[in-house]
Design an enzyme around this catalytic site. Structure first.
Site, short mmCIF file in Angstrom:
data_model
loop_
_atom_site.label_atom_id
_atom_site.label_comp_id
_atom_site.label_asym_id
_atom_site.label_seq_id
_atom_site.Cartn_x
_atom_site.Cartn_y
_atom_site.Cartn_z
N ILE A 1 12.74 85.29 15.95
CA ILE A 1 13.92 84.88 15.19
C ILE A 1 14.64 83.71 15.84
CG2 ILE A 1 14.30 87.12 14.13
CD1 ILE A 1 16.37 87.74 16.25
N GLU A 2 14.42 83.50 17.14
CA GLU A 2 15.09 82.39 17.82
C GLU A 2 14.44 81.05 17.49
OE1 GLU A 2 17.71 82.05 19.51
OE2 GLU A 2 18.34 84.05 20.12
#
Length: 554
Positions: free
Chosen positions: A148-149
């Site tokens: 998700i980063e």
């Protein structure tokens, strides 16, 4: 009992259950019932999947399904999501609610191609993440935070400046000991950044004793989480005595952080159950086995690529921390990741690699400015403001003229009282600029104090005509010893006069164009600039072409 009576009793029982539930809400019900209509998705969802497919690693090591994006998703009811999440072998709690579902839908529907690309990259990156987490004793499900980063892109840079797989801001990275400069950015290094991320996550967990809060703090910083906890009435949450977690302060957190824990849960889900959504598994075309070697010399990745016959794209994928393709090993040792079969080749060929096209990649350690060939070395020059007249030629613009003279367009307009940028051919423009101009005075020759003693009859003169050395003269001064006067008995003996120290042996250097004291001192072993200045009585570093300098011979 009639069917109508059965239906009535069931309705009464169901209503009673609902009343009991609504009368005593719990954290669990909040986790499962929370909704948010203003969800802000992470920047990783904006990743260009077509650009990802150009990644050298995906093209050479992973097998992807080109038709996957056209394969429809499977409709999954909430009960199945809840069941699947509960079955996942995780230490971190993975609750389900509509916010989590919105993120799962994003991954499994609109961003299906992104998931498959990340599955392909995970074949290489996940073992690196897991090893770093394992060394710190942290839950392995944290390996999906980079999903998700950064969407597993080591070169990802957010709008706020967070960089790398784990998206560290510069102050945080340096606080964790990561090196960031023009040539090296360890936020992009999978190994170094994973170690730093594991250390940081461990610190955050020790701070909150709750993984949902630690993960939220990873995204928005402990300050924002602490502020939300204070607003929720929790002063000291280190032992989490109040049972507060991410979901209990959900609406007190910054908007972009509210979706972070749900996105983390969704990433764990989709990277585990992708097969259940018709997303093709990523297969390894061939295994990538790597090893590392310490580099202690400054070397360019292209030099390594040329000598070892490794595609430079592969070197960049394995070593994304070297921002300019340069390993500055002359400042400190750096780890270079290579295909394991090439490590021995590097060790055997290191000198050949460093010497390959060395002039192309060399940096000058010492540079002496050369004289302007248009200047007379015997004249004095100064920098003055001069006025020039420029006649505008066809096709010229103010911008082009300003660039030619090193001034600005605004200056030209001001000097010539122009209101517009358009300029007619043939117009004369007044330009003020700076130039080196002769003063009309000749440079004064430096005063050299002559202190050569008169040559005695027994002096020895040696001329050195050896080829390859500057024309020099060597003078050795020899003083004859005088016999001491006889000592009279009635008088005390007078001390013999002190012998004069022999004159220093010297040679003559004729100053050539481009010479300076530093360069001349380096021509003669053991000679310093101060030696030359002292011997020749020089008060400054000015030299004249043709000037004779005495050089000490040690």
């Amino acid at each position: 009992m009639s069917p109508a009576m059965k239906k009535l009793i069931s309705t009464i029982l169901l209503g009673g259950t609902m009343l009991i539930t609504s009368a005593a809400p719990s954290i669990l019900t909040l986790k499962n019932s929370i909704t948010d209509n203003s969800i802000q998705y992470p920047e990783s969802f904006e990743t260009d999947t077509h650009k990802m497919l150009q990644n050298w690693y995906l093209r050479n090591y992973a097998v992807l399904n080109e038709n996957m994006s056209s394969t429809p998703d499977v409709n999954v009811p909430d009960e199945v999501y809840i069941q699947r999440l509960s079955k996942m072998p995780t230490d971190i709690e993975m609750p389900y609610n509509q916010v989590v579902r919105s993120y799962i839908n994003m991954y499994t529907q609109r961003r299906r191609q992104l998931v498959e690309n990340m599955l392909g990259m995970s074949l290489y990156y996940m073992p690196i993440f897991e090893e770093a987490l394992e060394r710190k004793g942290l839950p392995l499900e944290l390996r999906y935070l980079p999903v998700i980063e950064s969407a597993l892109n080591p070169d990802a840079v957010s709008r706020a400046g967070a960089t790398g797989l784990w998206q560290f801001m510069l102050p945080t990275a340096r606080g964790l000991g990561l090196e960031v400069n023009t040539l090296v950015d360890e936020r992009r290094d999978p190994y170094a950044s994973s170690e730093a991320a594991a250390s940081y996550l461990k610190q955050l967990y020790e701070m909150y004793n709750d993984w949902s809060l630690a993960i939220a703090a990873y995204n928005c910083g402990p300050g924002n989480v602490n502020k939300a906890l204070r607003r929720a009435g929790v002063e000291n949450n280190k032992e989490n005595k109040d049972g507060k977690d991410f979901w209990s302060i959900y609406y007190l957190l910054p908007q972009e952080t509210r979706g972070y824990v749900p996105a983390f849960i969704a990433a764990n889900y989709v990277m585990t159950y992708y097969n259940e959504h018709n997303i093709s598994p990523a297969l390894a075309r061939r295994p990538i086995i790597t090893d590392s070697v310490h580099v202690t010399k400054r070397v360019h990745l292209q030099q390594i690529s040329d000598v070892l016959d490794i595609p430079i794209e592969e070197l960049r994928v394995l070593n994304p921390q070297f921002r300019k393709d340069i390993i500055p090993g002359n400042s400190r040792p750096y780890s270079l990741v290579l295909p394991s079969m090439q490590v021995y080749s590097y060790l055997m060929s290191e000198d050949s690699i460093v010497n390959h096209n060395a002039k192309l990649y060399a940096r000058r350690d010492l540079v002496e400015p050369t004289l302007n060939p248009a200047e007379d070395p015997g004249m004095e020059y100064t920098t003055k403001r001069v006025t020039k007249t420029h006649v505008v030629k066809r096709g010229e613009t103010l911008s082009k003229i300003a660039s030619a003279y090193g001034v600005s367009v605004a200056d030209i307009k001001k000097w010539n009282k122009l209101k517009r940028n358009s300029i007619a051919k043939g117009k004369k423009l007044k330009i003020f600029t700076y130039e080196r101009v002769a003063t009309g005075k000749k440079k004064a020759a430096p005063v050299v104090a002559e202190s050569t003693p008169a040559v005695q009859p027994d002096s020895i003169t040696v001329c050195n005509d050896s080829i390859g050395e500057p024309a020099i003269q060597e003078i050795a001064q020899v003083e004859p010893e005088k016999p001491a006067a006889p000592v009279k008995k009635a008088e005390k003996a007078k001390p013999a006069p002190a012998k004069k120290a022999p004159a220093q042996r010297t040679r003559i250097h004729t100053v050539k164009k481009g010479d300076n004291l530093y360069r001349i001192s380096k021509m003669y072993k053991g000679v310093t600039v101060d030696d030359i200045k002292k011997l020749n009585g020089l008060k400054n570093n000015d030299l004249q072409v043709g000037q004779k300098l005495k050089i000490p011979r040690n």
